[in-house]
Design a protein around this motif. Structure first.
Motif, PDB file in Angstrom:
ATOM      1  N   GLU A  60      -4.441  -3.654  -2.642  1.00 41.73           N
ATOM      2  CA  GLU A  60      -4.819  -2.295  -2.254  1.00 41.73           C
ATOM      3  C   GLU A  60      -3.595  -1.391  -2.158  1.00 41.73           C
ATOM      4  O   GLU A  60      -3.629  -0.221  -2.570  1.00 41.73           O
ATOM      5  N   ARG A  63      -2.596  -0.506  -5.673  1.00 41.75           N
ATOM      6  CA  ARG A  63      -3.505   0.492  -6.244  1.00 41.75           C
ATOM      7  C   ARG A  63      -3.132   1.893  -5.776  1.00 41.75           C
ATOM      8  O   ARG A  63      -3.121   2.845  -6.571  1.00 41.75           O
ATOM      9  N   ARG A  64      -2.776   2.014  -4.515  1.00 46.25           N
ATOM     10  CA  ARG A  64      -2.486   3.342  -3.957  1.00 46.25           C
ATOM     11  C   ARG A  64      -1.126   3.874  -4.387  1.00 46.25           C
ATOM     12  O   ARG A  64      -0.927   5.084  -4.415  1.00 46.25           O
ATOM     13  N   GLU A  66      -0.004   3.125  -7.328  1.00 45.99           N
ATOM     14  CA  GLU A  66      -0.180   3.147  -8.789  1.00 45.99           C
ATOM     15  C   GLU A  66       0.772   2.186  -9.498  1.00 45.99           C
ATOM     16  O   GLU A  66       1.441   2.537 -10.465  1.00 45.99           O
ATOM     17  N   ALA A 238       1.437   3.740   2.107  1.00 46.32           N
ATOM     18  CA  ALA A 238       0.155   3.173   1.693  1.00 46.32           C
ATOM     19  C   ALA A 238      -0.488   2.384   2.836  1.00 46.32           C
ATOM     20  O   ALA A 238      -1.703   2.482   3.074  1.00 46.32           O
ATOM     21  N   GLU A 241      -2.088   4.703   5.321  1.00 45.03           N
ATOM     22  CA  GLU A 241      -3.366   5.218   4.818  1.00 45.03           C
ATOM     23  C   GLU A 241      -4.474   4.179   4.964  1.00 45.03           C
ATOM     24  O   GLU A 241      -5.600   4.490   5.359  1.00 45.03           O
TER      25      GLU A 241
END
Length: 262
Positions: A60, A63-64, A66, A238, A241
């Motif tokens: 995750e 992904r955040r 990138e 990240a 978040e």
């Protein structure tokens, strides 16, 4: 005039090359080291798929920011040397923050906390508060861990300390009675020994231990090489978040039934 044109062109070319270098670096997979199995944080399913709380959390994060994640398996006693030797970009494998490790690596913000416990065979429980009763007993630990250091420093003169390369080997010797006790991460005691089960031959012989901080650290975090401050900042943003939007809680309740928040 021609001389000025050449100078400007050289600067432009240098800028373009620098941007291309950064883009290429960002396109490369982000290599994260993990010592498995350490259920429920990182382990393989029967089909070989790598999963667990930290694996899903790491995916995750990637992904955040990138980036594509690539997981690299590494035994624990070589995990920091491997990071410093650039075998991977970071360690995301339940590494507790300690002052000793801070001398070698750069840590992210902590993202969970886990206790340690003493375990024994049922009917052979020990009183760890009574140090005299521990005289001559054998205790097993996983080599190179914070539990290894704590037991060696605190009980090494009273007990015989046996060190194991893997948690599986340690658990096996507890089950078969080759050890009087073991000192291990609570989640490993759950997954490898089933200590919470009513019919388990192995039981917890202490309260859940998180102190002193000088040994057990200040929470679990991602470890980076000291120069990789930008990458650590990306991970911190990240992770913040993920905690704020509820993703962290969803993952935590999926894998553990006790509080690991810090």
């Amino acid at each position: 005039m021609r001389r000025v044109f050449l100078s400007v062109s050289a600067v432009t070319l240098g800028t373009l090359l620098g941007c291309a270098s950064l883009s290429a670096q960002a396109a490369e997979p982000l290599k994260l080291a993990v010592d498995i199995p350490f259920e429920p944080f990182e382990y393989r399913l029967p089909d070989g798929t790598l999963t667990g709380f930290e694996v899903e959390l790491g995916e995750e994060v990637c992904r955040r920011i990138e980036r594509e994640c690539e997981w690299v398996e590494q035994t624990w006693d070589g995990i920091i040397p491997g990071l410093l030797a650039r075998k991977y970009d970071a360690v995301m494998s339940s590494m507790a923050i300690t002052e000793e490790r801070r001398q070698q690596v750069l840590f992210s913000d902590p993202y969970y906390s886990n206790p340690s416990v003493w375990v024994t065979r049922r009917g052979e429980e020990i009183d760890v508060a009574d140090e005299a009763s521990l005289e001559g007993l054998t205790v097993g630990v996983q080599r190179g861990t914070i539990r290894d250091r704590f037991i060696t420093d605190t009980y090494g003169e009273r007990m015989e300390v046996r060190r194991y390369a893997t948690a599986e080997d340690l658990a096996l010797d507890v089950k078969t009675g080759r050890l009087d006790s073991a000192f291990m991460y609570y989640p490993l005691a759950l997954s490898n020994l089933g200590v919470d089960a009513a019919d388990s031959d192995v039981v917890v012989s202490s309260e859940l231990i998180r102190e002193p901080k000088s040994y057990f650290g200040y929470g679990v975090a991602v470890a980076f090489r000291p120069r990789d401050e930008d990458l650590a900042e990306q991970f911190n943003a990240a992770l913040a978040e993920i905690k704020a939007d509820g993703t962290y809680d969803t993952l935590m309740t999926k894998y553990v039934d006790y509080d690991i928040k810090i």
